[in-house]
Design a protein around this motif. Structure first.
Motif, mmCIF file in Angstrom:
data_model
loop_
_atom_site.group_PDB
_atom_site.id
_atom_site.type_symbol
_atom_site.label_atom_id
_atom_site.label_comp_id
_atom_site.label_asym_id
_atom_site.label_seq_id
_atom_site.Cartn_x
_atom_site.Cartn_y
_atom_site.Cartn_z
ATOM 1 N N ALA A 183 0.805 -1.213 0.000
ATOM 2 C CA ALA A 183 0.000 0.000 0.000
ATOM 3 C C ALA A 183 0.844 1.272 0.000
ATOM 4 O O ALA A 183 0.502 2.244 -0.665
ATOM 5 N N TRP A 184 1.949 1.274 0.694
ATOM 6 C CA TRP A 184 2.696 2.515 0.890
ATOM 7 C C TRP A 184 4.066 2.379 0.228
ATOM 8 O O TRP A 184 4.377 1.366 -0.390
ATOM 9 N N ILE A 185 4.867 3.453 0.285
ATOM 10 C CA ILE A 185 6.200 3.388 -0.314
ATOM 11 C C ILE A 185 6.873 2.112 0.151
ATOM 12 O O ILE A 185 7.261 1.969 1.313
ATOM 13 N N ALA A 186 6.982 1.196 -0.743
ATOM 14 C CA ALA A 186 7.185 -0.177 -0.302
ATOM 15 C C ALA A 186 8.624 -0.614 -0.458
ATOM 16 O O ALA A 186 8.927 -1.645 -1.012
ATOM 17 N N VAL A 187 9.515 0.227 -0.001
ATOM 18 C CA VAL A 187 10.909 -0.127 -0.204
ATOM 19 C C VAL A 187 11.369 -1.145 0.813
ATOM 20 O O VAL A 187 12.032 -2.118 0.494
ATOM 21 N N TRP A 188 10.974 -0.923 2.040
ATOM 22 C CA TRP A 188 11.484 -1.776 3.107
ATOM 23 C C TRP A 188 10.461 -2.819 3.504
ATOM 24 O O TRP A 188 10.475 -3.308 4.612
ATOM 25 N N HIS A 189 9.551 -3.132 2.572
ATOM 26 C CA HIS A 189 8.501 -4.048 2.978
ATOM 27 C C HIS A 189 9.013 -5.460 3.153
ATOM 28 O O HIS A 189 8.338 -6.330 3.640
ATOM 29 N N HIS A 190 10.195 -5.719 2.739
ATOM 30 C CA HIS A 190 10.731 -7.075 2.901
ATOM 31 C C HIS A 190 12.246 -7.003 2.831
ATOM 32 O O HIS A 190 12.827 -6.142 2.179
ATOM 33 N N ILE A 191 12.858 -7.902 3.524
ATOM 34 C CA ILE A 191 14.289 -8.077 3.313
ATOM 35 C C ILE A 191 14.437 -9.527 2.929
ATOM 36 O O ILE A 191 14.480 -10.414 3.769
ATOM 37 N N ASP A 192 14.412 -9.773 1.657
ATOM 38 C CA ASP A 192 14.465 -11.147 1.185
ATOM 39 C C ASP A 192 15.346 -11.213 -0.045
ATOM 40 O O ASP A 192 16.088 -10.283 -0.339
ATOM 41 N N ARG A 193 15.229 -12.295 -0.776
ATOM 42 C CA ARG A 193 16.119 -12.474 -1.923
ATOM 43 C C ARG A 193 15.951 -11.344 -2.944
ATOM 44 O O ARG A 193 16.911 -10.854 -3.503
ATOM 45 N N ILE A 194 14.677 -10.959 -3.173
ATOM 46 C CA ILE A 194 14.447 -9.941 -4.178
ATOM 47 C C ILE A 194 15.123 -8.634 -3.783
ATOM 48 O O ILE A 194 15.777 -7.980 -4.567
ATOM 49 N N PHE A 195 14.965 -8.304 -2.522
ATOM 50 C CA PHE A 195 15.556 -7.057 -2.040
ATOM 51 C C PHE A 195 17.075 -7.087 -2.171
ATOM 52 O O PHE A 195 17.702 -6.139 -2.626
ATOM 53 N N LEU A 196 17.642 -8.231 -1.792
ATOM 54 C CA LEU A 196 19.098 -8.340 -1.886
ATOM 55 C C LEU A 196 19.566 -8.211 -3.324
ATOM 56 O O LEU A 196 20.562 -7.556 -3.634
ATOM 57 N N LEU A 197 18.799 -8.822 -4.223
ATOM 58 C CA LEU A 197 19.153 -8.712 -5.636
ATOM 59 C C LEU A 197 19.078 -7.261 -6.086
ATOM 60 O O LEU A 197 19.937 -6.772 -6.827
ATOM 61 N N SER A 198 18.020 -6.556 -5.653
ATOM 62 C CA SER A 198 17.864 -5.154 -6.018
ATOM 63 C C SER A 198 19.058 -4.338 -5.563
ATOM 64 O O SER A 198 19.612 -3.542 -6.326
ATOM 65 N N VAL A 199 19.419 -4.562 -4.345
ATOM 66 C CA VAL A 199 20.521 -3.779 -3.800
ATOM 67 C C VAL A 199 21.811 -4.090 -4.541
ATOM 68 O O VAL A 199 22.571 -3.185 -4.922
ATOM 69 N N SER A 200 22.033 -5.376 -4.811
ATOM 70 C CA SER A 200 23.285 -5.673 -5.514
ATOM 71 C C SER A 200 23.263 -5.116 -6.929
ATOM 72 O O SER A 200 24.301 -4.701 -7.449
ATOM 73 N N THR A 201 22.093 -5.086 -7.554
ATOM 74 C CA THR A 201 22.003 -4.483 -8.877
ATOM 75 C C THR A 201 22.413 -3.023 -8.821
ATOM 76 O O THR A 201 23.218 -2.549 -9.637
ATOM 77 N N LEU A 202 21.855 -2.326 -7.827
ATOM 78 C CA LEU A 202 22.176 -0.906 -7.698
ATOM 79 C C LEU A 202 23.660 -0.697 -7.439
ATOM 80 O O LEU A 202 24.307 0.149 -8.063
#
Lengths: 139, 114, 768
Positions: free
Chosen positions: C492-511
């Motif tokens: 529902a909201w700015i959903a950046v920290w809505h999870h710390i999982d594989r997807i998030f880790l991949l996103s961060v490493s991409t950046l």
């Protein structure tokens, strides 16, 4: 080609030929004739008339009959479009019987289409011949 | 009789083609008209004609039952082909005179000139 | 519904016609109305369409051949309609401000016609109709890239785009026909129900590959991706509209339409995934290397289109709802809006700074002078790079999520490709916003275009395009889950920290990978030459053109005699090939007819003699008269063939043509001897005689062998009851085959107009 005799013949022939052409056009659906033949008969007569009566210098100024070509195309295509407006496929013809008993006259939009053909044939044939006859400059 | 008509269409075709192969515009015009006559006869002949055929003019009340009739479709095709042949010939002639006015010649360039 | 859909498609076309008759200024004003009207018509339909309502409008076209012109409005179609009209509205406003006097009525007409074609494409349910609109978009794009054809680079780009997407269109047509044959229908909406039958067909893969070939060419997928950067010769609004927001998405749209049909085919998904990811990487790499800002955007568009293609290759077929996969509309909206905004902003930068060459811009601190444009480009670049807080982040996460949940061999390689491609997106996004604006030197005020002369619309329009990214980034749950793709669930909201999982880790490493890459680029990048694919294509194009030149020289050298010979030899060969089959029995009673033979012999002799003598005689008047004699003789033959109408026509035409020839020949020089050499005459004579013999043989053979069911028989039977005419020949001419006759008198009319034009033109010249 400008002899007196030819002129007299041509003068007599033109109205007869045109009447004959109209007759051919009207009966075309049931007997030999129709728009193509009637158009050619008229053209031949008009050309004969022109050859006999018009001096070469005047030929160049003869009015062109290209308008008849456009009109003919319009009539023929319009006949087809009437059917479309009535909800049928393009160029579907309608037939009507007017009167009763032995006095019945059969009318049909096919005649209108044939009139279009007639006008195109007359117009294009005469225009073509006039285009070649006009502007004398034999080399 | 079919054989005769067929042979005749061949003669018209050959004569027309021979003239059309010329580079002279006047010969070509005559050849074109002969050729179209030949082709019209060809179409009519190849449609065939049943024995004792009548012209495709029907009689009210009898319809098509009193056959056989000549094939009306081939005749309709040829009728327009004759008239269009005239129109095409006229156009060809107009081109010829235009060409002549422009170049003073009545022939077109051939293989050896281009 | 029918009226609304037709109005949506027709409005831009009507507008296009109207602009052609107006001055450039008024054309620009009028051009505003079609997209506005389309929006007014389409927006009220969106809520229903987005929740799954599908409207199909049946329009018969050619029922006996199973062809329709059916239209369909569903979720995917309605989405594209809003996209096309909405972006179109902004583009019209921007073009007026940007192009000024360069926006001719022809430009507006092409732009509006493109809009109409695009709307027609996305509303077509009939594949045939879709193809027609598809080709129209290609044509309009050609006109818009070429922009009048004065600039060589624009012309070359236009031709390149046309060759590639045109060839793709042919592939699509072939695929459409094959698919239609298999399915027994051309209606896209009826095909999913017949998917089993289609998939069971041996030509299934042929149809699939041909259709995808068309889609890949249009959407610039590898190996057809090189045309898109070449099309960048077009002005900024055209690039923004055609080459980022709409036309290049047509291929994606087609893939969406095909996925319910071919989804279960074993080739479909692996192909899309492979091609899509390859395109993602190739486009990304080209964009990283690009120095021209517009080319950078074009390459990044190629990369993004690769992602959209790959999305269809990831989800299991069962999850494809109405041709839409989860997150797809999000990704298309995201890309269409930020990319067109960036194109428009680069157009602005080019006006302001006088260049779009990064090697110059990176030395200058443009942010000082252009803070607004800098912020806007920054927003666009952030979403392009997939940084958090904007729509682009969501789009990238959806893609990674889809890949991670998918089960197929090589999933690790696919994820790796996504990460590398994403990192490259970060690199070129940083190039775009940081390098353009934060160089060491402040540019002097004298450089570039006078700022005051530029319309503020050039910044307002891209700002509006970027607005949804901000909204969607702040409230993705509402924007995606309620507006774009109702029924799907989003945070529902700015959903950046809505999870710390594989997807998030991949996103961060991409950046992280991307930022590192950018730093490396700043340090080591050198200004390169143009991308190799383009050079290769130019070589290919010149080879193709050279080959076609060679062919036309070989086939068309010399005068008409050779053409005639070539054509007739082919015709004769075709006739001979057709006659190789067995022959039917001769016509019964063919010999009985020979009673006419005696009557025929005299006219036959006249015809033959006339024709032969017309060849042999030297004098041209004799030639003409003999030719006419043959013609009159033929009229007698028509009597024997029971053809009264032909007799009349033949006599009249022969008379008129005799007259015509005599009239014309008096204007031409006297006819000399045959100009052909003796050998040539012999050759021509032999050739003519051989063909004449062939014609005679063919006429005879078909004359005595009756057709199984001559067409004329039916017309004889129908003439009285249906057409109420007794002269069947005339009935055929005016009724049964009336459309033919209409065509024939049109030919006659054109010939007459041609004669007049040729003759009158001459008379005018002589008069002058």
């Amino acid at each position: 080609m400008n002899s007196f005799l030819l002129r007299q013949v041509a003068r007599g022939v033109l109205p007869v030929a045109v009447l004959f052409a109209i007759y051919l056009l009207l009966r075309g659906h049931d007997a030999p004739g129709g728009g193509f033949v009637a158009g050619l008969v008229t053209s031949a007569a008009v050309v004969l008339h022109a050859l006999a009566n018009v001096a070469p210098s005047e030929r160049a100024r003869r009015p062109r009959v290209l308008g008849s070509v456009w009109l003919g195309l319009l009539v023929a295509a319009g006949t087809g479009l009437v059917a479309v407006a009535a909800g049928g496929p393009f160029l579907t013809h309608s037939h009507f019987d007017v009167g009763s008993g032995p006095a019945t006259i059969h009318l049909s939009t096919t005649l209108l289409f044939d009139v279009g053909v007639f006008l195109v044939v007359v117009g294009s044939t005469i225009t073509t011949l006039a285009a070649f006859a006009g502007g004398e400059n034999p080399r | 009789m079919i054989g005769l008509a067929a042979a005749l269409s061949g003669v018209l075709f050959a004569c027309g083609l021979y003239l059309l192969l010329s580079r002279n515009l006047q010969r070509m015009a005559i050849g074109f008209l002969l050729l179209s006559n030949g082709i019209n006869l060809f179409v009519l002949t190849s449609a065939g004609l049943p024995a004792r055929a009548a012209p495709p003019l029907l009689v009210e009340g009898e319809g098509a039952s009193r056959g056989p009739f000549a094939d009306p479709l081939a005749q309709a095709f040829i009728l327009t082909a004759i008239v269009i042949g005239l129109g095409m010939a006229a156009f060809l002639l107009a081109l010829s005179t235009r060409h002549h006015d422009a170049s003073g010649r009545d022939d077109v360039e051939g293989d050896d000139e281009t | 519904m029918q009226t609304i859909l037709i109005a949506i498609i027709a409005t831009p076309f009507v507008g296009a016609m109207a602009t052609l008759f107006l001055s450039a200024r008024w054309a620009g004003r009028i051009a505003f109305f079609p997209p506005a009207l389309v929006l007014v018509l389409a927006i009220p339909r969106w809520p229903a369409a987005a929740t799954g309502e599908t409207n199909i409008v049946t329009i018969p076209w050619f029922p006996s051949a199973g062809m329709t012109a059916n239209l369909r409005l569903d979720h995917l179609g309605a989405f594209f309609v809003l996209l096309i009209a909405g972006v179109g509205l902004g583009i019209v406003q921007y073009s007026r401000a940007y192009l000024g006097k360069k926006a001719t009525p022809r430009f507006w007409a092409a732009l509006l016609a493109f809009m109409g074609a695009m709307l027609g494409l996305v509303l077509s349910d009939s594949l045939l109709l879709l193809f027609v609109f598809w080709e129209l978009t290609t044509l309009a794009s050609f006109l818009l890239i070429g922009m009048g054809g004065q600039i060589p680079e624009a012309r070359a780009g236009a031709i390149r785009a046309f060759i590639v997407t045109g060839a793709g269109g042919l592939s699509l047509l072939a695929g459409t026909l094959v698919l239609g044959q298999i399915a027994g229908t051309y209606d896209l909406s009826s095909m999913p129900a017949r998917a089993e039958r289609i998939l069971a067909s041996p030509t299934r893969d042929v149809a699939l590959l041909l259709m995808l070939g068309g889609a890949f060419a249009k959407s610039a997928q590898v190996p057809f991706h090189f045309w898109l950067p070449g099309a960048m010769a077009a002005p900024a609004p055209v690039s923004a509209y055609l080459h980022s927001a709409t036309m290049v998405k047509a291929g994606i749209f087609l893939i969406g339409r095909l996925s319910p049909i071919f989804g279960a085919s074993p080739a479909f998904q692996p192909l899309l995934l492979t091609v899509g990811l390859t395109t993602f990487l190739v486009g990304g790499w080209d964009a990283v290397r690009a120095w021209d800002l517009k080319k950078l955007l074009a390459h990044s568009t190629v990369a993004n289109l690769g992602v959209l293609t790959a999305l269809y290759g990831v989800y299991p077929p069962a999850e494809v709802q109405g041709g839409i996969v989860r997150g797809e509309l999000l990704s298309i909206t995201n890309h269409a809006l930020y990319k067109s905004a960036l194109f428009l902003l680069v157009g602005w930068m080019e006006k302001v700074s006088g260049t779009r060459d990064l090697s110059i811009l990176k030395e200058e601190r443009w942010f000082q002078r252009e803070p607004v444009a800098g912020v806007l480009i920054g927003i666009g670049a952030i979403t392009m790079g997939g940084f958090p807080f904007l729509l682009g982040f969501m789009s990238k996460e959806v893609f990674l999520e889809a890949l991670l949940h998918a089960r197929f061999p090589g999933v690790v390689a696919a994820v790796a490709a996504a990460v590398v491609g994403g990192a490259m997106a970060v690199v070129y996004a940083l190039k775009l916003c940081v390098s353009t604006f934060w160089g060491p030197k402040v540019p002097p005020d004298s450089r570039g275009y006078p700022r005051a002369a530029l319309s503020r619309w050039l910044l307002v329009v891209p700002a509006v395009f970027l607005l949804p990214h901000v909204i969607g980034g702040i409230a993705p749950g509402w924007f995606i889950g309620s507006v774009l793709e109702p029924g799907t669930h989003w945070p529902a909201w700015i959903a950046v920290w809505h999870h710390i999982d594989r997807i998030f880790l991949l996103s961060v490493s991409t950046l992280a990978l991307g930022v590192g890459g950018y730093l490396l680029w700043r340090r080591y990048a050198e200004v390169p030459s143009q991308p190799e694919t383009q050079i290769a294509f130019d070589r290919l194009a010149s080879t193709v053109l050279g080959a076609s030149n060679w062919f036309s020289h070989a086939a068309q050298a010399g005068g008409h005699p050779r053409y005639l010979v070539v054509m007739l030899v082919f015709a004769a060969a075709a006739a001979a090939a057709a006659m190789r089959g067995g022959s039917p029995p001769p016509l019964p009673g063919a010999e009985a007819w020979s009673v006419d033979l005696a009557a025929a012999s005299l006219p036959a002799a006249i015809v033959a003699a006339g024709a032969v003598l017309a060849v042999l005689m030297q004098d041209r008047v004799s030639k003409v008269v003999l030719m006419a004699a043959a013609g009159y003789g033929l009229a007698v033959f028509y009597v024997l063939f029971r053809a009264p109408d032909l007799v009349l026509t033949q006599i009249l035409v022969e008379t008129i043509s005799l007259l015509l020839l005599l009239l014309v020949f008096q204007r031409l020089p006297r006819l000399g001897a045959d100009e052909r050499s003796r050998g040539q005459r012999a050759m021509h004579g032999l050739f003519a005689a051989a063909l004449g013999l062939g014609v005679a043989a063919l006429a005879w053979a078909s004359g005595i062998h009756p057709a199984a069911r001559p067409a004329g028989v039916e017309q004889l039977a129908l003439s009285l009851p249906e057409a109420k005419g007794r002269n069947v020949v005339n009935v055929i001419l005016v009724d049964f085959r009336g459309a033919d006759t209409l065509g024939e008198i049109t030919v006659l009319a054109i010939a007459a107009i041609g004669v007049v034009a040729l003759r009158v033109g001459r008379a005018r010249r002589e008069g002058a």
